[in-house]
Design a protein around this motif. Structure first.
Motif, mmCIF file in Angstrom:
data_model
loop_
_atom_site.group_PDB
_atom_site.id
_atom_site.type_symbol
_atom_site.label_atom_id
_atom_site.label_comp_id
_atom_site.label_asym_id
_atom_site.label_seq_id
_atom_site.Cartn_x
_atom_site.Cartn_y
_atom_site.Cartn_z
ATOM 1 N N THR A 6 1.327 -1.358 0.034
ATOM 2 C CA THR A 6 -0.217 -0.191 -0.114
ATOM 3 C C THR A 6 1.234 1.088 -0.151
ATOM 4 N N ALA A 7 0.470 2.537 -0.896
ATOM 5 C CA ALA A 7 1.507 3.662 -1.378
ATOM 6 C C ALA A 7 1.385 4.594 0.216
ATOM 7 N N ASP A 8 2.344 5.143 0.451
ATOM 8 C CA ASP A 8 2.334 6.307 1.066
ATOM 9 C C ASP A 8 1.978 7.293 0.680
ATOM 10 N N ILE A 9 2.036 8.293 1.194
ATOM 11 C CA ILE A 9 1.413 9.627 0.490
ATOM 12 C C ILE A 9 2.619 10.781 1.072
ATOM 13 N N ASN A 10 3.042 11.349 -0.281
ATOM 14 C CA ASN A 10 3.830 12.948 -0.203
ATOM 15 C C ASN A 10 2.727 13.891 0.126
ATOM 16 N N LEU A 11 3.267 14.216 1.829
ATOM 17 C CA LEU A 11 2.697 15.679 2.205
ATOM 18 C C LEU A 11 3.401 16.409 2.641
ATOM 19 N N SER A 16 6.977 21.092 -7.270
ATOM 20 C CA SER A 16 6.362 20.351 -8.171
ATOM 21 C C SER A 16 5.507 19.898 -8.354
ATOM 22 N N ILE A 17 4.258 19.772 -9.461
ATOM 23 C CA ILE A 17 3.328 19.753 -9.247
ATOM 24 C C ILE A 17 2.782 18.158 -9.290
ATOM 25 N N ASN A 18 3.402 17.006 -9.882
ATOM 26 C CA ASN A 18 4.041 16.023 -9.995
ATOM 27 C C ASN A 18 3.964 14.591 -8.477
ATOM 28 N N LEU A 19 4.911 15.854 -7.654
ATOM 29 C CA LEU A 19 5.377 15.066 -6.215
ATOM 30 C C LEU A 19 3.657 15.947 -5.179
ATOM 31 N N LYS A 20 3.353 16.764 -5.934
ATOM 32 C CA LYS A 20 1.803 16.931 -4.870
ATOM 33 C C LYS A 20 0.737 15.667 -4.105
ATOM 34 N N LEU A 21 1.005 15.329 -3.472
ATOM 35 C CA LEU A 21 0.729 13.852 -3.116
ATOM 36 C C LEU A 21 1.030 13.090 -3.736
ATOM 37 N N ALA A 22 2.410 12.580 -4.392
ATOM 38 C CA ALA A 22 2.348 11.618 -5.020
ATOM 39 C C ALA A 22 2.207 10.411 -4.274
ATOM 40 N N ILE A 61 -0.126 -8.956 1.410
ATOM 41 C CA ILE A 61 -0.221 -7.972 1.186
ATOM 42 C C ILE A 61 0.664 -7.336 2.249
ATOM 43 N N ILE A 62 1.858 -6.199 2.227
ATOM 44 C CA ILE A 62 2.813 -5.408 2.886
ATOM 45 C C ILE A 62 2.246 -4.387 3.340
ATOM 46 N N ILE A 63 1.846 -4.005 4.176
ATOM 47 C CA ILE A 63 1.407 -1.857 5.205
ATOM 48 C C ILE A 63 2.376 -1.487 5.583
ATOM 49 N N PRO A 64 3.403 -0.617 4.542
ATOM 50 C CA PRO A 64 4.618 0.184 5.537
ATOM 51 C C PRO A 64 3.814 0.990 6.065
ATOM 52 N N GLY A 65 4.901 1.934 6.737
ATOM 53 C CA GLY A 65 5.011 3.303 7.239
ATOM 54 C C GLY A 65 4.060 4.426 6.146
ATOM 55 N N GLY A 66 3.941 5.435 7.257
ATOM 56 C CA GLY A 66 3.286 6.771 7.104
ATOM 57 C C GLY A 66 2.484 7.345 8.055
ATOM 58 N N PRO A 67 2.422 8.401 7.627
ATOM 59 C CA PRO A 67 1.470 8.927 8.742
ATOM 60 C C PRO A 67 0.411 8.330 9.842
ATOM 61 N N ASP A 68 0.034 8.439 10.875
ATOM 62 C CA ASP A 68 -0.623 8.168 12.334
ATOM 63 C C ASP A 68 -2.215 7.983 11.403
ATOM 64 N N VAL A 69 -2.707 7.465 12.071
ATOM 65 C CA VAL A 69 -4.057 7.618 11.737
ATOM 66 C C VAL A 69 -5.249 8.172 12.015
ATOM 67 N N THR A 85 -1.728 13.262 9.545
ATOM 68 C CA THR A 85 -3.024 12.242 9.157
ATOM 69 C C THR A 85 -3.021 12.665 7.746
ATOM 70 N N TYR A 86 -3.238 11.182 7.240
ATOM 71 C CA TYR A 86 -4.339 11.435 5.876
ATOM 72 C C TYR A 86 -5.255 10.072 5.528
ATOM 73 N N GLN A 87 -6.402 10.466 5.427
ATOM 74 C CA GLN A 87 -7.659 10.575 5.911
ATOM 75 C C GLN A 87 -8.146 9.321 5.152
ATOM 76 N N PRO A 88 -8.077 9.928 3.019
ATOM 77 C CA PRO A 88 -8.066 8.882 2.326
ATOM 78 C C PRO A 88 -7.244 7.570 2.092
ATOM 79 N N ARG A 89 -5.986 7.451 2.859
ATOM 80 C CA ARG A 89 -5.390 6.773 2.534
ATOM 81 C C ARG A 89 -5.921 5.408 4.059
ATOM 82 N N ASP A 90 -6.198 5.657 4.940
ATOM 83 C CA ASP A 90 -6.602 5.246 6.871
ATOM 84 C C ASP A 90 -7.907 4.289 5.998
ATOM 85 N N GLU A 91 -8.848 5.347 4.963
ATOM 86 C CA GLU A 91 -9.999 4.781 4.262
ATOM 87 C C GLU A 91 -9.714 3.115 3.639
#
Length: 244
Positions: A6-11, A16-22, A61-69, A85-91
């Motif tokens: 599962t992907a992490d999110i660039n916060l 760079s437009i392509n790196l926003k929330l990449a 599946i592997i769920i790696p690290g990232g923001p708080d839930v 946090t980033y709720q779309p990833r959580d959901e």
């Protein structure tokens, strides 16, 4: 064998437009799969409605690290020390975990992974160890040294999957300020640090293994940490063959 990550999110702020929330996956995690001839499939942060179909494309599946839930998702209000946090990833991940359980496919959770899987299965978390964990001798769980260096030991529970690899203890890195509070029903503690923080959980069936540390940053210099991944791959292959 194909493993979904599962992907992490660039916060972070970027011009760079392509790196926003990449969406991205940790390179060291991809590297250990590729080294062991396992095909990594990065799952984007998609609609929860897509979780079942995405899961059908992989064997585990592997769920790696990232923001708080987001605390809202476990019926809590955020304390001052709660992190980003980033709720779309959580959901998306919560629905994916539900579908994994229904499909009986192996799951490996790392750092944030142990927390969100535990929450999804009915457990709880500390939003912040330094203010909520009841110990006067709390270790440095958010290490100040380089993230690929181990900083403290964990005691491994005899008879666990981790015990088959590490024996009685492991020397691990630590980059978290949240942790499991109460394990979910069906999960048992497989590792704890000396201050009592839960560092590992697993289920009886061998389908769920969760660790609080980051083996993807340690395997390059520690064969036992690579063996943790190899053990997971063997479980995936065993389940895959049983379903054939």
């Amino acid at each position: 064998m194909r493993i979904g990550i599962t992907a992490d999110i660039n916060l972070t702020l970027t011009n760079s437009i392509n790196l926003k929330l990449a969406n991205f996956a940790p390179k060291p995690l991809l590297d250990v799969l590729i080294k062991n001839k396992v095909i990594p499939i990065i799952f984007p942060i998609a609609s929860p409605k897509m979780a079942k179909e995405l899961l059908e494309t992989v064997d585990g599946i592997i769920i790696p690290g990232g923001p708080d839930v987001a605390p809202f998702l476990y019926q809590a209000e955020p304390i001052l020390q709660n992190g980003a946090t980033y709720q779309p990833r959580d959901e998306f991940e919560l629905e994916l975990i539900k579908q994994i359980q229904l499909a009986h496919k192996p799951l490996l959770g790392i750092c944030r992974g142990i927390q969100i899987v535990n929450l999804a299965l009915g457990g709880s978390v500390y939003q912040d160890l330094t203010t909520q964990f009841p110990s006067p001798n709390l270790l440095q769980h958010h290490q100040k040294t380089l993230g690929n260096l181990p900083v403290h030991t964990v005691k491994i529970s005899q008879g666990s999957q981790l015990f088959q690899i590490f024996g009685h203890s492991a020397y691990v890195n630590s980059r978290h300020h949240q942790a499991v509070k109460e394990p979910a029903p069906g999960l048992k503690i497989s590792a704890q640090s000396s201050d009592g923080v839960i560092e590992g959980l697993e289920d009886q069936a061998g389908l769920v293994q969760l660790v609080q540390w980051h083996p993807e940053n340690l395997w390059q210099n520690d064969p036992l940490e690579e063996k943790l991944f190899q053990q997971f791959f063997k479980r995936v292959e065993k389940v895959k063959q049983a379903h054939c």
